[in-house]
Scaffold this active site. Structure first.
Site, PDB file in Angstrom:
ATOM      1  N   PRO A  12       0.862  -1.188   0.040  1.00 10.34           N
ATOM      2  CA  PRO A  12       0.042   0.058  -0.156  1.00 10.34           C
ATOM      3  C   PRO A  12       1.068   1.367   0.005  1.00 10.34           C
ATOM      4  CG  PRO A  12       0.101  -1.231   2.035  1.00 10.34           C
ATOM      5  CD  PRO A  12       0.875  -1.984   1.394  1.00 10.34           C
ATOM      6  N   MET A  14       0.802   5.475  -0.255  1.00  6.13           N
ATOM      7  CA  MET A  14      -0.111   6.643  -0.562  1.00  6.13           C
ATOM      8  C   MET A  14       0.129   7.419  -1.707  1.00  6.13           C
ATOM      9  SD  MET A  14      -1.935   6.960   2.574  1.00  6.13           S
ATOM     10  CE  MET A  14      -2.382   8.805   2.587  1.00  6.13           C
ATOM     11  N   GLN A  65      -6.266  -1.100   3.365  1.00  5.00           N
ATOM     12  CA  GLN A  65      -5.616  -0.812   4.581  1.00  5.00           C
ATOM     13  C   GLN A  65      -6.225   0.208   5.388  1.00  5.00           C
ATOM     14  OE1 GLN A  65      -1.805   1.466   4.406  1.00  5.00           O
ATOM     15  NE2 GLN A  65      -0.798  -0.596   5.421  1.00  5.00           N
ATOM     16  N   CYS A  95       3.133   3.612   9.201  1.00  7.61           N
ATOM     17  CA  CYS A  95       3.211   4.954   8.424  1.00  7.61           C
ATOM     18  C   CYS A  95       3.983   5.794   9.218  1.00  7.61           C
ATOM     19  CB  CYS A  95       2.092   5.316   7.732  1.00  7.61           C
ATOM     20  SG  CYS A  95       2.390   6.748   6.957  1.00  7.61           S
ATOM     21  N   HIS A 166       7.979  -4.251   7.323  1.00  3.55           N
ATOM     22  CA  HIS A 166       9.012  -3.338   6.984  1.00  3.55           C
ATOM     23  C   HIS A 166       9.959  -3.431   7.689  1.00  3.55           C
ATOM     24  CE1 HIS A 166       9.707   0.604   4.740  1.00  3.55           C
ATOM     25  NE2 HIS A 166      10.813  -0.130   5.067  1.00  3.55           N
ATOM     26  N   GLY A 208      12.752  -2.355   0.645  1.00  3.39           N
ATOM     27  CA  GLY A 208      14.174  -2.284   0.001  1.00  3.39           C
ATOM     28  C   GLY A 208      14.205  -3.340  -0.968  1.00  3.39           C
TER      29      GLY A 208
END
Length: 331
Positions: A12, A14, A65, A95, A166, A208
């Site tokens: 996801p 933004m 999400q 986030c 992440h 990454g």
């Protein structure tokens, strides 16, 4: 839900993974899980749900999400997402933006694992579809060995069906959201250790990963890999997902074939009043590294933004690539 369902997904993002982007991505891979941009519970509960939550049936499997921290609001938004037909509800605990932090959702929630678990439990009571969590390995001065373990075990106990991690910290004090995508060092080993500690829980790694080959290597250690910017900025990579990760043929052989398949959707959207640029902005990296790629990008940037621009703009841009490619071969 089997862990195989999480083998590959597009993150996801933004302002990027809107409904037009997801239709485009789906034409390159039947098997990837797709995710919406993060939508806040407040926007969903009080806003234009059709505009925010509507999606094309071709997008399945597609996850919604959510950003939020109030368990009741999360449950309400999750149920609305389920009613719209989403296949999964994912809670954003990763986030790092200031706007997100001020709203008490996103990565700052890693400091409140009990509240996150409460939110997961509330959503699990409200819906029958899978509920998952996307998080960082820690924030600020947290020790990732402790912080990630506490969060993960709490949400799994609350019923979370999968964890997407992440593999970086988020520094909420001192780094911008953009810097938080690159500067904190990647620690894939921490995510591998989480999977080893939770063998029965699907764990997906993110952060990454630059190619499908890299994603495939991670699958020796975790259940799934999630590509973000590499999938968006160089979407042609997605043509390798089904053959390389699922042993199935790609839906189309070339990017030109993908665009031919995309044109009916574009025509339909134009007829409904969608501007061409809202769709073609997702295409700029489609021919990265191919002769004519720059001319393709420039044509879309110059012509696609004009009022009344139609599908012919995309056809002309593709023709530029074909012309340059033919000239390159002839030379």
């Amino acid at each position: 839900m089997e862990s195989q369902d999480y083998r590959f997904s597009v993150a996801p993002m933004m302002d990027w993974t809107d409904r037009h982007c997801r239709v485009f991505h789906r034409l390159m891979t039947r098997r990837a899980r797709l995710y919406t941009e993060m939508l806040t519970t407040g926007a969903i509960i009080h806003g234009d749900r059709g505009r925010l939550l509507g999606f094309n049936p071709i997008e399945h499997p597609v996850a919604l999400q959510l950003g939020g921290s109030d368990p009741d609001d999360l449950a309400t938004a999750a149920k609305l997402g389920e009613d719209f037909g989403y296949d999964e509800i994912n809670l954003n605990v990763g986030c790092p933006s200031d706007r997100v932090k001020d709203g008490r959702f996103g990565a700052c929630l890693m400091a409140e694992p009990a509240l996150v678990a409460e939110g997961i439990a509330a959503m699990k009571r409200a819906v029958k579809i899978p509920v998952t969590v996307k998080c960082r390995i820690g924030i600020d001065e947290q020790d990732p060995e402790i912080a990630l373990d506490v969060l993960a075990r709490g949400v799994v106990a609350a019923g979370a069906d999968a964890l997407i991690v992440h593999a970086r910290k988020a520094w909420l004090n001192g780094l911008s959201p953009k810097e938080n995508r690159d500067i904190p060092p990647l620690d894939y080993g921490r995510v591998y250790r989480l999977k080893a500690a939770l063998p029965h829980v699907p764990v997906v790694i993110n952060g990454g990963i630059g190619s499908i080959a890299e994603a495939k290597r991670h699958l020796d250690h975790v259940d799934g890999a999630m590509l973000g910017r590499a999938a968006y900025q160089e979407p042609w990579r997605l043509l390798d997902v089904d053959p390389e990760l699922f042993g199935e043929a790609a839906p189309y052989a070339t990017m030109k074939d993908v665009f031919e398949a995309m044109l009916p959707y574009i025509e339909e959207q134009l007829a409904q009043g969608t501007r061409l640029h809202a769709m073609t902005r997702h295409f700029v990296g489609a021919f990265h590294g191919v002769p004519g790629a720059r001319a393709f990008r420039r044509h879309l940037a110059d012509k696609g933004v004009k009022p009344g621009a139609g599908a012919g703009v995309l056809r002309d841009a593709i023709a530029l690539v074909e012309h340059r490619a033919a000239a390159s071969i002839a030379a």
